[in-house]
Design a protein around this motif. Structure first.
Motif, PDB file in Angstrom:
ATOM      1  N   ARG A  21      36.739  32.827  68.987  1.00  6.51           N
ATOM      2  CA  ARG A  21      38.148  33.066  69.292  1.00  6.51           C
ATOM      3  C   ARG A  21      38.752  31.715  69.639  1.00  6.51           C
ATOM      4  N   TYR A  22      40.063  31.645  69.682  1.00  4.72           N
ATOM      5  CA  TYR A  22      40.700  30.408  70.110  1.00  4.72           C
ATOM      6  C   TYR A  22      40.410  30.186  71.586  1.00  4.72           C
ATOM      7  N   LEU A  23      40.181  28.941  71.949  1.00  2.00           N
ATOM      8  CA  LEU A  23      39.791  28.590  73.301  1.00  2.00           C
ATOM      9  C   LEU A  23      40.989  28.125  74.114  1.00  2.00           C
ATOM     10  N   THR A  24      40.913  28.332  75.415  1.00  3.08           N
ATOM     11  CA  THR A  24      41.955  27.890  76.335  1.00  3.08           C
ATOM     12  C   THR A  24      41.527  26.563  76.981  1.00  3.08           C
ATOM     13  N   ARG A  53      49.846  24.454  70.173  1.00  2.00           N
ATOM     14  CA  ARG A  53      50.644  25.331  71.039  1.00  2.00           C
ATOM     15  C   ARG A  53      50.887  26.680  70.381  1.00  2.00           C
ATOM     16  N   ILE A  54      50.783  27.696  71.200  1.00  2.00           N
ATOM     17  CA  ILE A  54      51.242  29.044  70.872  1.00  2.00           C
ATOM     18  C   ILE A  54      52.243  29.355  71.980  1.00  2.00           C
ATOM     19  N   GLY A  55      53.521  29.184  71.683  1.00  2.00           N
ATOM     20  CA  GLY A  55      54.530  29.306  72.737  1.00  2.00           C
ATOM     21  C   GLY A  55      54.308  28.211  73.753  1.00  2.00           C
ATOM     22  N   LYS A  56      54.139  28.581  75.006  1.00  3.63           N
ATOM     23  CA  LYS A  56      53.904  27.584  76.046  1.00  3.63           C
ATOM     24  C   LYS A  56      52.422  27.379  76.342  1.00  3.63           C
ATOM     25  N   HIS A  57      51.563  28.035  75.583  1.00  2.44           N
ATOM     26  CA  HIS A  57      50.126  27.980  75.826  1.00  2.44           C
ATOM     27  C   HIS A  57      49.438  27.037  74.850  1.00  2.44           C
TER      28      HIS A  57
END
Length: 80
Positions: A21-24, A53-57
């Protein structure tokens, strides 16, 4: 009698030691055992694994993280 086995959640499947999955930023900090602020500094200095970025994340593709590690390992071997 059916012996149906429950399939594991595909998002939890590990490939190459990383989650599928995409990581934070928290994930990156945990993986590399560094403070989260270090991950943000890497991003500002463009020295760490590539994020997006995905929005502000901010998210990190596990393939990009693996490529970053491989690049660092090769750079260290070339320097030796």
């Amino acid at each position: 009698m059916s012996t149906t086995r429950e399939q594991p959640d595909p998002r939890a499947t590990l490939r190459g030691g990383l989650p599928d999955r995409y990581l934070t930023a928290d994930d990156i900090a945990t993986i590399f055992k560094v403070p989260k602020e270090t991950v943000y500094q890497w991003r500002r200095k463009r020295t760490g694994p590539a994020g997006f970025r995905i929005g502000k994340h901010i998210r990190y593709d596990p393939a990009d993280v693996r490529a970053y590690v491989t690049q660092r390992k090769n750079a260290d071997q070339d320097a030796a």
